[in-house]
Motif scaffolding. Sequence first.
Motif, PDB file in Angstrom:
ATOM      1  N   GLN A   1      14.742   1.923   5.354  1.00  0.00           N
ATOM      2  CA  GLN A   1      13.379   1.921   5.885  1.00  0.00           C
ATOM      3  C   GLN A   1      12.497   2.897   5.122  1.00  0.00           C
ATOM      4  O   GLN A   1      11.367   2.570   4.734  1.00  0.00           O
ATOM      5  N   MET A   2      13.016   4.088   4.884  1.00  0.00           N
ATOM      6  CA  MET A   2      12.227   5.125   4.233  1.00  0.00           C
ATOM      7  C   MET A   2      11.911   4.765   2.783  1.00  0.00           C
ATOM      8  O   MET A   2      10.755   4.822   2.343  1.00  0.00           O
ATOM      9  N   ILE A   3      12.940   4.375   2.020  1.00  0.00           N
ATOM     10  CA  ILE A   3      12.748   4.088   0.596  1.00  0.00           C
ATOM     11  C   ILE A   3      11.860   2.861   0.409  1.00  0.00           C
ATOM     12  O   ILE A   3      10.950   2.850  -0.433  1.00  0.00           O
ATOM     13  N   THR A   4      12.103   1.818   1.203  1.00  0.00           N
ATOM     14  CA  THR A   4      11.277   0.614   1.101  1.00  0.00           C
ATOM     15  C   THR A   4       9.825   0.936   1.419  1.00  0.00           C
ATOM     16  O   THR A   4       8.905   0.450   0.746  1.00  0.00           O
ATOM     17  N   PHE A   5       9.604   1.784   2.422  1.00  0.00           N
ATOM     18  CA  PHE A   5       8.241   2.124   2.823  1.00  0.00           C
ATOM     19  C   PHE A   5       7.498   2.841   1.710  1.00  0.00           C
ATOM     20  O   PHE A   5       6.385   2.446   1.335  1.00  0.00           O
ATOM     21  N   TYR A   6       8.108   3.893   1.145  1.00  0.00           N
ATOM     22  CA  TYR A   6       7.332   4.641   0.146  1.00  0.00           C
ATOM     23  C   TYR A   6       7.194   3.861  -1.159  1.00  0.00           C
ATOM     24  O   TYR A   6       6.170   3.979  -1.847  1.00  0.00           O
ATOM     25  N   ARG A   7       8.170   3.026  -1.495  1.00  0.00           N
ATOM     26  CA  ARG A   7       8.015   2.225  -2.715  1.00  0.00           C
ATOM     27  C   ARG A   7       6.973   1.118  -2.526  1.00  0.00           C
ATOM     28  O   ARG A   7       6.272   0.751  -3.472  1.00  0.00           O
ATOM     29  N   HIS A   8       6.883   0.611  -1.317  1.00  0.00           N
ATOM     30  CA  HIS A   8       5.836  -0.372  -1.020  1.00  0.00           C
ATOM     31  C   HIS A   8       4.458   0.263  -1.197  1.00  0.00           C
ATOM     32  O   HIS A   8       3.561  -0.329  -1.811  1.00  0.00           O
ATOM     33  N   ARG A   9       4.306   1.480  -0.682  1.00  0.00           N
ATOM     34  CA  ARG A   9       3.019   2.163  -0.816  1.00  0.00           C
ATOM     35  C   ARG A   9       2.707   2.475  -2.277  1.00  0.00           C
ATOM     36  O   ARG A   9       1.556   2.368  -2.718  1.00  0.00           O
ATOM     37  N   ILE A  10       3.715   2.871  -3.040  1.00  0.00           N
ATOM     38  CA  ILE A  10       3.496   3.165  -4.458  1.00  0.00           C
ATOM     39  C   ILE A  10       3.091   1.895  -5.201  1.00  0.00           C
ATOM     40  O   ILE A  10       2.186   1.912  -6.047  1.00  0.00           O
ATOM     41  N   THR A  11       3.740   0.773  -4.886  1.00  0.00           N
ATOM     42  CA  THR A  11       3.376  -0.504  -5.517  1.00  0.00           C
ATOM     43  C   THR A  11       1.930  -0.866  -5.205  1.00  0.00           C
ATOM     44  O   THR A  11       1.166  -1.277  -6.091  1.00  0.00           O
ATOM     45  N   GLU A  12       1.542  -0.725  -3.945  1.00  0.00           N
ATOM     46  CA  GLU A  12       0.153  -1.004  -3.565  1.00  0.00           C
ATOM     47  C   GLU A  12      -0.813  -0.125  -4.354  1.00  0.00           C
ATOM     48  O   GLU A  12      -1.873  -0.591  -4.801  1.00  0.00           O
ATOM     49  N   LYS A  13      -0.443   1.141  -4.535  1.00  0.00           N
ATOM     50  CA  LYS A  13      -1.331   2.064  -5.250  1.00  0.00           C
ATOM     51  C   LYS A  13      -1.416   1.713  -6.730  1.00  0.00           C
ATOM     52  O   LYS A  13      -2.498   1.803  -7.335  1.00  0.00           O
ATOM     53  N   VAL A  14      -0.295   1.316  -7.330  1.00  0.00           N
ATOM     54  CA  VAL A  14      -0.321   0.880  -8.731  1.00  0.00           C
ATOM     55  C   VAL A  14      -1.290  -0.285  -8.894  1.00  0.00           C
ATOM     56  O   VAL A  14      -2.115  -0.315  -9.825  1.00  0.00           O
ATOM     57  N   ILE A  15      -1.211  -1.260  -7.992  1.00  0.00           N
ATOM     58  CA  ILE A  15      -2.105  -2.420  -8.053  1.00  0.00           C
ATOM     59  C   ILE A  15      -3.559  -1.983  -7.878  1.00  0.00           C
ATOM     60  O   ILE A  15      -4.461  -2.457  -8.588  1.00  0.00           O
ATOM     61  N   GLU A  16      -3.785  -1.061  -6.962  1.00  0.00           N
ATOM     62  CA  GLU A  16      -5.146  -0.551  -6.743  1.00  0.00           C
ATOM     63  C   GLU A  16      -5.692   0.123  -7.999  1.00  0.00           C
ATOM     64  O   GLU A  16      -6.858  -0.090  -8.384  1.00  0.00           O
ATOM     65  N   LEU A  17      -4.861   0.938  -8.669  1.00  0.00           N
ATOM     66  CA  LEU A  17      -5.304   1.631  -9.883  1.00  0.00           C
ATOM     67  C   LEU A  17      -5.592   0.644 -11.010  1.00  0.00           C
ATOM     68  O   LEU A  17      -6.541   0.828 -11.788  1.00  0.00           O
ATOM     69  N   VAL A  18      -4.781  -0.408 -11.112  1.00  0.00           N
ATOM     70  CA  VAL A  18      -5.027  -1.431 -12.136  1.00  0.00           C
ATOM     71  C   VAL A  18      -6.346  -2.147 -11.850  1.00  0.00           C
ATOM     72  O   VAL A  18      -7.166  -2.362 -12.758  1.00  0.00           O
ATOM     73  N   LEU A  19      -6.579  -2.513 -10.594  1.00  0.00           N
ATOM     74  CA  LEU A  19      -7.822  -3.204 -10.239  1.00  0.00           C
ATOM     75  C   LEU A  19      -9.044  -2.333 -10.514  1.00  0.00           C
ATOM     76  O   LEU A  19     -10.117  -2.848 -10.865  1.00  0.00           O
ATOM     77  N   ASP A  20      -8.887  -1.022 -10.371  1.00  0.00           N
ATOM     78  CA  ASP A  20     -10.002  -0.114 -10.670  1.00  0.00           C
ATOM     79  C   ASP A  20     -10.394  -0.173 -12.146  1.00  0.00           C
ATOM     80  O   ASP A  20     -11.557   0.087 -12.499  1.00  0.00           O
ATOM     81  N   ARG A  21      -9.424  -0.506 -13.017  1.00  0.00           N
ATOM     82  CA  ARG A  21      -9.694  -0.557 -14.457  1.00  0.00           C
ATOM     83  C   ARG A  21     -10.248  -1.910 -14.893  1.00  0.00           C
ATOM     84  O   ARG A  21     -10.833  -2.022 -15.972  1.00  0.00           O
ATOM     85  N   LEU A  22     -10.013  -2.942 -14.085  1.00  0.00           N
ATOM     86  CA  LEU A  22     -10.405  -4.294 -14.467  1.00  0.00           C
ATOM     87  C   LEU A  22     -11.666  -4.736 -13.730  1.00  0.00           C
ATOM     88  O   LEU A  22     -12.117  -4.087 -12.787  1.00  0.00           O
TER      89      LEU A  22
END
Length: 415
Positions: A114-135
């Motif tokens: 639960q813990m690892i899946t949760f924080y990796r999910h949030r990190i993935t969302e943030k990576v996508i957010e940072l990419v969208l900020d550049r495009l």
Amino acid sequence: MPTNYQPEKFKDLYREFRSGDNLSDRLLIEVFGGSRSPLFFPTVKDRMLALKDARKALDRRLTFLDDHWHKIVTMVRRVDTVHSLDELVDLHRSLNVIAVELFLRHVGVMELHQMITFYRHRITEKVIELVLDRLEKPPCPFAWFNMGSDGRQEQTFFTDQDNALVYEVHGSAEVDAYFKHFADQVVHDLDTAGFALCTGNIMPINDKWRGSYAHWLAEMEEVFSNQVQENLLRVIILMDITYCAGMPEVGEQFINRVHTMIRQHFDALLTMARSAVMSSVALNFFKKFRLERSGEHTGKFNVKLFGWAPLIMTTRVFALKYGIRVTNTVTRLQKLEAGRHFDADFSHDLQRAYLVLTRAKMISQVEAIVSGSKYDYYLDPEVLSDEEREELREALISVENLQKLAYNSFFGGML
């Protein structure tokens, strides 16, 4: 008379004593004191001293867990505020270290999932957010999906990318080009952030895992209808799909379609069942571990390939057969029990088997971390205690029993 006891004074205590609800001092000392309790205590004072030592050990454990929990909460909150990929890399690394430390302090498999899946999910969302900020702004709604262990919420210490990308607009070269570039950027940044590239290329940089909704529908019709090996693998992977980022409505629509397709193509489910039933388990005819006899893995077995994976695969086909849409393996087993497809004892044995096999997989990961070697899923049973080895053997027997049930359920014993 002093021995003229009044029954009402003892009825509740005796009920607890007989039911086992009240933990014995000896058990408390062994669990929290970290040492074997003596056969008897010479005096009540000796018992009290031993319990005080156990309480100190419990206090240290609670302090450790409280400290690490606050670190996790603080770091996950920081994910929302970072502005660079470098910061995400540092956070992911620190969170992974905490996860390993918790495992080595005997925190359980499901808690760590639960813990690892949760924080990796949030990190993935943030990576996508940072990419969208550049495009530039996306030309249409889209959904990014997780699959594999991430899709099943079963993340452990090592991870790779198993993702798919679906977007709404079809037949536009400009839209296709945008999302190809978007996928390239996200996959690159996820790799940098600690999500290794998938060796099977199950990533949206691969055209097979990226496309418009209409493109996916045509692809899935071919995949579900033509059960060659490559298509079978794609079907299996899609069965553990969960929405991650983008527009939830696009995600829900696509997942609904995937489950509709499997209901319409029972032959695809039979092909998956055949693959699950025929997967080998690391036990020989005499129910002893079947280990590698030569090469670099002599005396070991691949705990993922010959234990964990057959359990995941066979549980999955039963869940799909009965229309159970959750993806987590333990939850699938609980749903199968709740629907009276599995009896309680059988379900509990399989849940226990999952925990034992996943813990063994995590031990093999820690072995690789400690030795500084490449992780390859191989485990030497000799690194386990006698009790752990027996638990592992019983877990593999439970997997074989599940495969036998699938053999009879799907093929009537005539495969």
